[in-house]
Each structure stands twice: as C-alpha cells, then as structure tokens.
Design an enzyme around this catalytic site. Structure first.
Site, PDB file in Angstrom:
ATOM      1  N   HIS B  68      42.211  36.807  42.726  1.00 14.16           N
ATOM      2  CA  HIS B  68      42.379  36.116  44.021  1.00 14.16           C
ATOM      3  C   HIS B  68      43.708  36.536  44.627  1.00 14.16           C
ATOM      4  CE1 HIS B  68      39.448  32.905  42.400  1.00 14.16           C
ATOM      5  NE2 HIS B  68      38.810  33.711  43.239  1.00 14.16           N
ATOM      6  N   GLU B  71      47.234  34.597  44.800  1.00 11.05           N
ATOM      7  CA  GLU B  71      47.832  34.054  43.575  1.00 11.05           C
ATOM      8  C   GLU B  71      48.810  35.067  42.974  1.00 11.05           C
ATOM      9  OE1 GLU B  71      43.562  31.734  43.097  1.00 11.05           O
ATOM     10  OE2 GLU B  71      44.238  33.001  41.452  1.00 11.05           O
ATOM     11  N   ARG B 126      42.250  34.978  50.025  1.00 12.64           N
ATOM     12  CA  ARG B 126      41.778  34.790  48.625  1.00 12.64           C
ATOM     13  C   ARG B 126      40.794  35.881  48.198  1.00 12.64           C
ATOM     14  NH1 ARG B 126      39.911  30.248  45.120  1.00 12.64           N
ATOM     15  NH2 ARG B 126      37.791  30.642  44.427  1.00 12.64           N
ATOM     16  N   ASN B 143      35.560  36.069  41.963  1.00  9.95           N
ATOM     17  CA  ASN B 143      35.302  35.291  40.753  1.00  9.95           C
ATOM     18  C   ASN B 143      34.030  34.471  40.872  1.00  9.95           C
ATOM     19  OD1 ASN B 143      36.193  35.003  38.127  1.00  9.95           O
ATOM     20  ND2 ASN B 143      37.188  33.057  38.539  1.00  9.95           N
ATOM     21  N   HIS B 196      45.199  33.471  36.930  1.00  4.76           N
ATOM     22  CA  HIS B 196      45.045  32.868  38.248  1.00  4.76           C
ATOM     23  C   HIS B 196      46.172  31.854  38.459  1.00  4.76           C
ATOM     24  CE1 HIS B 196      40.710  34.136  38.864  1.00  4.76           C
ATOM     25  NE2 HIS B 196      40.840  34.340  37.568  1.00  4.76           N
ATOM     26  N   ALA B 197      46.162  31.219  39.597  1.00  2.00           N
ATOM     27  CA  ALA B 197      47.086  30.101  39.883  1.00  2.00           C
ATOM     28  C   ALA B 197      46.425  29.266  40.976  1.00  2.00           C
ATOM     29  CB  ALA B 197      48.427  30.660  40.384  1.00  2.00           C
ATOM     30  N   GLU B 270      45.335  29.314  34.507  1.00  2.00           N
ATOM     31  CA  GLU B 270      45.774  28.864  35.827  1.00  2.00           C
ATOM     32  C   GLU B 270      47.271  28.592  35.688  1.00  2.00           C
ATOM     33  OE1 GLU B 270      44.392  28.362  38.759  1.00  2.00           O
ATOM     34  OE2 GLU B 270      42.300  28.871  38.302  1.00  2.00           O
TER      35      GLU B 270
END
Lengths: 99, 308
Positions: B68, B71, B126, B143, B196-197, B270
């Site tokens: 993404h 992130e 994103r 994703n 990810h975040a 995350e």
C-alpha cells in the site's frame, strides 16, 4: 509547499462508534462526504467499537463535525491541519528541498 | 556513497532503487539484486536476495514492503533490515547464522507506481495505478487481488473503492509477478512476511475466514515470542492473532495466498503507530520502529531454524 498545499485545512478525525446506530450514521456520513478512510480498510468495516480514522477536506470537515455533534457522537481530531503534518513528517526533506 | 545514505528518513523510489544498485555492486558477497517483472507503468520490480551464497540448498524467507503506497514506514523497514543484516553479519552470531542458513528475498517496494505517485501527487494514495476501462478511477488494492477467495467479503468490486479487488485475480502486473516468483520457489520458502501500517499488530492467517490454521500452535508461539521481543525494546505493545478476528475479514490478501500456496509461516505486520500520526509517522520514529521490528523478525527467523 509539498503537494501544492493540497491538504491545507484537511483534518483526520477519529470516531469509535458506541452502538450500531452511531456506526450506521458514520457510514452514511463517510459515504456522502467521500472521506478518505485511514482505518479500517473500507466503509463496510465501520461498526460498533471499530476505531475509525477518516481524512476529510477542509470544507467537509465542518459538515462532518457538526453532524457528529448533532448526533451526539464523540470524536477526536487526530490531525487538525494535514498540510502542516505532511510538511512536518519529512522535515528533513522539505528543508533539504528548500536548500 | 552508501555511508551517506540515511536509514532514518523516507526516500523516494529513485533513491531506493539507486541504493539497491549500489548494494548489488558493492556487497556482492551477501547481496544479489534481480527483477521479478515490471509494474503497470513499466517500472522494474526489484528484489534483493540477501544471504551467504551457497552451492547447497537453502531455505528462504520472503519479505515485502510497500504493498500500500501511503504506508511509507514499510519500505523504511525493508531498507533497515538490509542495513542491519550487512552491518551485523560479522559481529552478531544470530544474524550470521540467519544469513548462512537462509536466503532472504527482500522487496523494498512492491507497489512502485503507487509509491512514486504518493511522492509526487497524492501522499495518501493506497492502490496500484492501473487504469480502469469503464470508470475514471485508477488502481486496484494489491492486497485484495491475490487468487485466494478473491473478491469475497472485505473486498469491493467497485473500481473507485480503496479495497477494489480488480477485474480478475492477479490482474495487477505487480501481484502477478510476485505470485509467479513465489510459486516457482514455493518449496524453498519457509516464511512470508509483509509490512504494512498502521495499527501495531502482528497478523497471521486467515484473513478471509474465522478458522484456525492447521499449524496454529507453531505460528501462534512464533507470533507470541515475536511481539514480546518487540515490546522488550521500548515497551510498545503489538496485538497479535489471526487477521480475521484481530483486524477484520478481508479476501484476496497476499498473506492468505502465501499460506495457501504452501508457505507454513505467513505474517503481516501492521507497524506503528495506532493513529496519533497514522501514515505520517515522523522520521524521528523510524529508528525506534525499525529497531523493535528487527527483533521481532529475528525472533521469527530463529523460530524457523528450530524444529516446531
């Protein structure tokens, strides 16, 4: 300005719906105001107790906040001016750019 | 030169690719760069193969960052991991053992087009940057595009939605390229890690359903030990558990696909934070975030090297 100052006045607002009615209200507002959902991943995930962070434009943020107040839904402003936060995140870069 | 490269700031796509070229040239003892394909807009999809070259057969770990685009802490961690591996290979017995016994395939930026776009046009983009024939919207959620329960619950069929699953599975060249590589190397892969975040979580399958994976106890204990190792550095608590119940149900995810494709340990991190800065995690927090995550990843890797 980074990104041509396009985020000036945008806000990131957090809402944790306390019941299904609040969740439904937030879903509708998110759809109508075309917010950028930071979390959860999509509007369909907005539910009771789900941490919901939305990025909303300057103009729409006033509408969103007044609707939340009218509906007596608690919220927290995480980022009050997104442009400043964007500039701040990469402080070193923007100063590098200026150099 | 590499010594001037800071791992405590965010870098553009071009800077990161130059960094990869430089490592490939100067650290050929432990690094080999190769390309697994091209993005939608024609950019190369680079992967670093990290590890002591061996004539014999070695198992491997796949690590990707930047699925993404917005992130940014993900690609920062992938670079940090490579830096730490190269810097501590001689001095850290654990790292030496990891690089001697395993290969690490590191993909610092999966969604290269989106990442470039997040630097040049929209910081909060994103998705990928593929064009849709019928709608004016761009991009597919990389994703939600994998061939595992594709476009079921937790994904959208509408091209303008952030979780748009795409016109068909692996429609995105980036997804197709990585899926092809992982299919080709499925016997070698012991673990799949995707960064990810933000939410501060360590997730494992399943995302697409509420059910327990067959090797639950091994995966659960690896996750438990990893989040405790992470917390030991600065006290930051990460939640951990199956993605469906810990975060939310989502279909077509890379982690579920990797697990279904036979990789026994599949995780999605995350990273920080839980929302104070969100995607705008300041550069001052890159070092603590990557330092603690490094411990978690080393913990998982050492778990792989033991029998569970």
């Amino acid at each position: 300005y980074l990104y041509d100052n396009r985020y000036a006045g945008d806000k990131v607002i957090r809402v944790v719906p306390e019941n299904d009615k609040e969740a439904e209200t937030l879903k509708i507002l998110s759809q109508q105001l075309q917010v950028d959902l930071w979390q959860p991943g999509s509007i369909s995930y907005i539910s009771k107790n789900a941490i919901t962070d939305v990025r909303v434009t300057r103009n729409n943020s006033q509408i969103l906040l007044s609707c939340l107040q009218q509906a007596n839904i608690h919220y927290k402003v995480l980022i009050s001016d997104l442009q400043k936060a964007v500039e701040k995140q990469s402080g070193s870069r923007s100063s590098r750019n200026r150099r | 030169s590499l010594s001037g490269y800071s791992y405590e700031i965010y870098h553009s796509l071009e800077e990161i690719q130059n960094w990869m070229y430089h490592l490939n040239k100067t650290r050929s003892d432990l690094v080999h760069m190769f390309c697994v394909g091209k993005s939608y807009e024609g950019r190369p999809l680079f992967v670093l193969k990290l590890g002591k070259r061996s004539a014999g057969y070695k198992k491997a770990v796949w690590i990707d960052c930047g699925i993404h685009a917005r992130e940014w802490i993900g690609p920062a961690f992938c670079q940090w991991f490579v830096k730490e591996a190269l810097h501590t290979y001689q001095s850290d017995p654990a790292m030496r053992r990891m690089l001697n016994q395993l290969y690490f395939y590191i993909m610092p930026i999966f969604n290269v087009d989106g990442y470039h776009f997040s630097w040049t046009h929209d910081r909060f983009w994103r998705k990928t940057r593929s064009k849709n024939s019928r709608f004016h919207c761009h991009g597919v959620d990389a994703n939600r595009n994998w061939k595992v329960n594709w476009c079921d619950e937790g994904a959208s069929l509408h091209p303008c939605d952030d979780t748009y699953c795409g016109p068909f599975p692996e429609s995105e060249p980036e997804v197709k390229a990585v899926a092809h590589f992982l299919r080709q190397h499925r016997k070698q892969m012991k673990a799949y890690l995707s960064f990810h975040a933000y939410a501060q979580m360590l997730l494992y399958p399943y995302s697409y359903k509420y059910a327990m994976i067959p090797n639950f106890s091994c995966v659960e204990s690896a996750a438990f030990n990893a989040v405790n190792a992470l917390q030991s550095v600065y006290g930051i608590r990460y939640q951990y558990g199956p993605a469906s119940s810990t975060l939310y149900v989502s279909s077509g995810s890379s982690m579920d696909w990797a697990y279904k494709n036979g990789i026994p340990y599949a995780f999605a991190f995350e990273l920080r934070d839980t929302g104070h800065f969100g995607f705008l995690l300041p550069e001052t927090l890159i070092k603590p975030t990557c330092t603690e995550t490094m411990l978690a990843v080393k913990n998982i890797t050492m778990h792989l090297l033991k029998k569970c």
